[in-house]
Motif scaffolding. Structure first.
Motif, mmCIF file in Angstrom:
data_model
loop_
_atom_site.group_PDB
_atom_site.id
_atom_site.type_symbol
_atom_site.label_atom_id
_atom_site.label_comp_id
_atom_site.label_asym_id
_atom_site.label_seq_id
_atom_site.Cartn_x
_atom_site.Cartn_y
_atom_site.Cartn_z
ATOM 1 N N LYS A 281 -38.510 33.006 24.354
ATOM 2 C CA LYS A 281 -39.520 32.399 24.286
ATOM 3 C C LYS A 281 -39.427 30.776 22.951
ATOM 4 N N VAL A 282 -38.267 30.913 22.709
ATOM 5 C CA VAL A 282 -37.982 29.864 21.766
ATOM 6 C C VAL A 282 -37.505 28.204 22.229
ATOM 7 N N ALA A 283 -38.201 27.642 21.598
ATOM 8 C CA ALA A 283 -37.425 25.955 21.653
ATOM 9 C C ALA A 283 -37.225 25.591 20.655
ATOM 10 N N PHE A 284 -36.846 24.181 20.929
ATOM 11 C CA PHE A 284 -36.627 23.677 19.783
ATOM 12 C C PHE A 284 -36.819 21.799 19.491
ATOM 13 N N ALA A 285 -37.566 21.005 18.583
ATOM 14 C CA ALA A 285 -37.564 19.666 18.398
ATOM 15 C C ALA A 285 -37.585 19.416 17.324
ATOM 16 N N GLN A 286 -36.837 17.900 17.301
ATOM 17 C CA GLN A 286 -37.144 17.232 15.663
ATOM 18 C C GLN A 286 -37.898 17.881 14.696
ATOM 19 N N ALA A 287 -38.104 17.331 13.451
ATOM 20 C CA ALA A 287 -38.875 17.782 12.482
ATOM 21 C C ALA A 287 -39.788 16.226 12.932
ATOM 22 N N PRO A 288 -41.456 16.930 12.477
ATOM 23 C CA PRO A 288 -41.937 15.272 13.484
ATOM 24 C C PRO A 288 -42.721 14.485 12.163
ATOM 25 N N THR A 289 -42.795 13.420 12.314
ATOM 26 C CA THR A 289 -43.205 12.079 11.699
ATOM 27 C C THR A 289 -44.831 11.584 11.721
ATOM 28 N N LYS A 290 -44.573 10.164 10.749
ATOM 29 C CA LYS A 290 -46.006 9.681 10.627
ATOM 30 C C LYS A 290 -45.752 8.971 11.092
ATOM 31 N N VAL A 291 -45.571 8.004 9.481
ATOM 32 C CA VAL A 291 -45.460 6.896 9.556
ATOM 33 C C VAL A 291 -44.123 5.126 10.110
ATOM 34 N N THR A 292 -42.989 6.460 8.759
ATOM 35 C CA THR A 292 -41.768 6.128 9.551
ATOM 36 C C THR A 292 -40.526 7.970 9.803
ATOM 37 N N PRO A 293 -39.928 7.609 10.393
ATOM 38 C CA PRO A 293 -38.901 8.480 10.640
ATOM 39 C C PRO A 293 -37.732 8.640 9.509
ATOM 40 N N LYS A 294 -38.076 8.448 8.049
ATOM 41 C CA LYS A 294 -37.270 7.819 7.449
ATOM 42 C C LYS A 294 -37.566 9.254 6.650
ATOM 43 N N GLY A 295 -36.492 10.434 6.127
ATOM 44 C CA GLY A 295 -36.548 11.224 5.275
ATOM 45 C C GLY A 295 -37.684 12.876 6.017
ATOM 46 N N ALA A 296 -37.498 12.945 7.546
ATOM 47 C CA ALA A 296 -38.377 13.329 7.399
ATOM 48 C C ALA A 296 -37.889 15.220 8.276
ATOM 49 N N ASN A 297 -36.641 14.868 7.742
ATOM 50 C CA ASN A 297 -36.033 16.363 7.545
ATOM 51 C C ASN A 297 -34.593 16.315 6.935
ATOM 52 N N TRP A 298 -34.504 17.282 6.625
ATOM 53 C CA TRP A 298 -34.026 17.256 5.246
ATOM 54 C C TRP A 298 -32.841 17.831 5.239
ATOM 55 N N LEU A 299 -31.780 17.458 4.085
ATOM 56 C CA LEU A 299 -30.757 17.878 4.427
ATOM 57 C C LEU A 299 -30.166 18.710 3.160
ATOM 58 N N TRP A 300 -29.423 20.085 3.304
ATOM 59 C CA TRP A 300 -29.099 20.723 2.436
ATOM 60 C C TRP A 300 -27.718 21.823 3.025
ATOM 61 N N ALA A 301 -27.042 22.494 2.135
ATOM 62 C CA ALA A 301 -26.198 23.267 2.157
ATOM 63 C C ALA A 301 -25.791 24.260 1.648
ATOM 64 N N TRP A 302 -25.821 25.557 1.593
ATOM 65 C CA TRP A 302 -25.573 26.870 0.699
ATOM 66 C C TRP A 302 -24.291 26.602 0.166
ATOM 67 N N ALA A 303 -23.413 27.099 -0.749
ATOM 68 C CA ALA A 303 -22.223 26.226 -0.548
ATOM 69 C C ALA A 303 -21.602 27.310 -1.589
ATOM 70 N N LEU A 304 -20.541 27.072 -1.960
ATOM 71 C CA LEU A 304 -19.726 28.543 -3.037
ATOM 72 C C LEU A 304 -19.153 27.461 -3.762
ATOM 73 N N ALA A 305 -19.186 28.265 -4.825
ATOM 74 C CA ALA A 305 -18.243 26.978 -5.911
ATOM 75 C C ALA A 305 -18.210 28.155 -7.202
ATOM 76 N N ILE A 306 -16.892 27.305 -7.866
ATOM 77 C CA ILE A 306 -16.976 28.149 -9.164
ATOM 78 C C ILE A 306 -16.728 27.460 -10.387
ATOM 79 N N PRO A 307 -17.862 28.203 -11.361
ATOM 80 C CA PRO A 307 -17.950 28.061 -12.755
ATOM 81 C C PRO A 307 -16.776 27.856 -13.931
ATOM 82 N N GLU A 308 -16.539 26.444 -14.587
ATOM 83 C CA GLU A 308 -16.052 26.594 -15.311
ATOM 84 C C GLU A 308 -15.116 27.446 -16.142
ATOM 85 N N SER A 309 -17.068 28.011 -16.490
ATOM 86 C CA SER A 309 -16.781 29.758 -16.868
ATOM 87 C C SER A 309 -15.769 30.949 -16.621
#
Length: 439
Positions: A281-309
């Protein structure tokens, strides 16, 4: 004769002990978040250990706010608790430039060029990749099409926040435990502030102006936060101020949320019949906007890194290469199905016909990721990069403090104006102390 036998026996024991020591497995300690795809990775990691019997994986799995605190403390103090850290686009370039994490290099078979450009660039600094993405995401609107249709409403592909509020009013049915909209309220720079920042962006706001002065009492912030508090107060579930991703996911899968604006990665869970009562029963749309579409939807990644320690960087690199590769994605598809693969990282995943068939959300997710622009995310010009965060070391402390104020406003403990005033004061104090501007 006896001496010879004794010497031989002792020598054999020494050789045996030496061999045992040589083949002792290396313990690789991995800090990660308690999201569904990470839990799946732990389950499938037996394949890695079988192929690498000299490496034993030890997991430290934490709620995302706690994870951020633990790995930040460890990396800053060179504590050396972890060999692999799960971090994101905020930390990777900053920590990479500081020399706190190692840059990653992979062979041609790994195909770094297959990683989506927006994701790859966000995890890099000065042309070096500092973390490999396990999954990537933007944000989008996920909604119950059955409830929207029953209410005689529609949902365009690019809705406004005003339209979302109208729909929320129509589909809320508190007597039957259905809330028009569910949104993050738990305090944290990457928690409630991820959503609220995108709202402030699209309402025309920004974190800092070109002189690095905080703008938290500007009209766009007042409008955005006021709208957010009012929307959840009228149509959200009780206790929203404590809800993060996993809490809302559970509510949505139980059929209690009519709409949800959050990470695109949620789509693979709410469309899974094994865990969602409303999967069909699920459907999808883009993140809602108001005055501008700029920055309305975020950008992220969970990523793997190696500490120097880390004292086991070679083994850590081997694990990261395995868990973020095309082969790993194919392994998940084989074991669990294409609808459960980690998404948002590789172009080859979206080009796969089996994935497209299984993932009804694929197109909306890809559009959201491709449209997010960390270099141009606010209507007024800003001095920082980042969509839902400002990529400066000071932001973490500022975001945490502001997140607490926003959660208090949502819980009704203080007014929106008072919460933003307190936020402005704390942000100004931090930025002045760091030398960005003088009062």
């Amino acid at each position: 004769m006896k001496f010879t036998r004794l010497f031989t026996a002792v020598s054999g024991a020494i050789l045996l002990t030496s061999a045992t020591f040589t083949h002792a497995a290396t313990d690789l300690v991995i800090a990660t978040v308690n999201n569904g795809h990470m839990v799946e990775m732990q389950k499938l990691s037996k394949h890695f250990e079988d192929a690498n019997p000299d490496i034993k994986l030890k997991w430290v799995t934490l709620e995302e706010g706690v994870l951020r605190q633990r790995v930040t403390t460890d990396i800053a103090t060179k504590g050396g608790q972890f060999d692999v850290m799960t971090i994101g686009m905020y930390e990777a370039p900053i920590w990479g430039k500081k020399g706190w994490i190692k840059d990653l290099t992979f062979d041609d078979a790994y195909d770094v060029g297959d990683i989506l450009p927006a994701i790859r660039d966000g995890l890099s600094a000065d042309g070096k990749l500092y973390a490999a993405p396990f999954y990537g995401e933007s944000s989008m609107l996920m909604y119950r099409k059955d409830l929207v249709e029953k209410a005689g409403m529609d949902m365009p592909d690019n809705p406004t926040w005003d339209h979302v509020a109208e729909v929320a009013a129509k589909i809320t049915d508190k007597d039957n435990g259905i809330y028009g909209i569910c949104l993050r309220g738990k305090p944290g720079w990457g928690d409630n502030m991820a959503l609220i920042t995108t709202m402030a962006n699209t309402f025309g706001g920004q974190w800092f102006d070109m002189d690095w002065k905080p703008q938290l009492e500007s009209q766009p912030w007042k409008d955005a936060v006021g709208f957010y508090v009012d929307l959840l107060g009228k149509y959200g579930p009780p206790g929203s101020a404590a809800n993060s991703f996993n809490e809302i996911l559970a509510l949505y899968n139980e059929g209690k949320c009519g709409m949800w604006v959050d990470a695109t990665i949620a789509a693979s869970f709410i469309t899974d019949p094994a865990q969602s009562k409303v999967a069909d029963k699920v459907a999808f749309a883009q993140a809602p906007t108001k005055v501008t579409p700029k920055g309305a939807n975020w950008l992220w990644a969970w990523a793997l890194a190696i500490p120097e320690s880390s004292k086991h960087s070679a083994e850590a690199q081997k694990f990261i290469e395995w868990s973020t590769s095309k082969d790993y994605i194919n392994l998940v598809a084989k074991e669990e199905g294409w609808n459960k693969v980690p998404t948002g990282t590789r172009a080859s995943t979206y080009a796969n016909a089996d994935f497209q068939k299984a993932a009804v959300f694929a197109s909306a997710e890809k559009i959201a990721i491709d449209s997010a622009n960390p270099n141009d995310s606010t209507l007024p010009k800003s001095p920082y990069t980042g969509v839902q965060f400002a990529a400066i070391p000071e932001f973490q402390a500022i975001g945490i403090a502001v997140g607490q104020q926003m959660s208090s406003a949502l819980a009704g403990k203080m007014s929106v104006d008072d919460a933003l005033k307190a936020s402005q004061v704390s942000a100004e104090r931090e930025m002045q102390r760091s030398g960005y501007f003088k009062k």
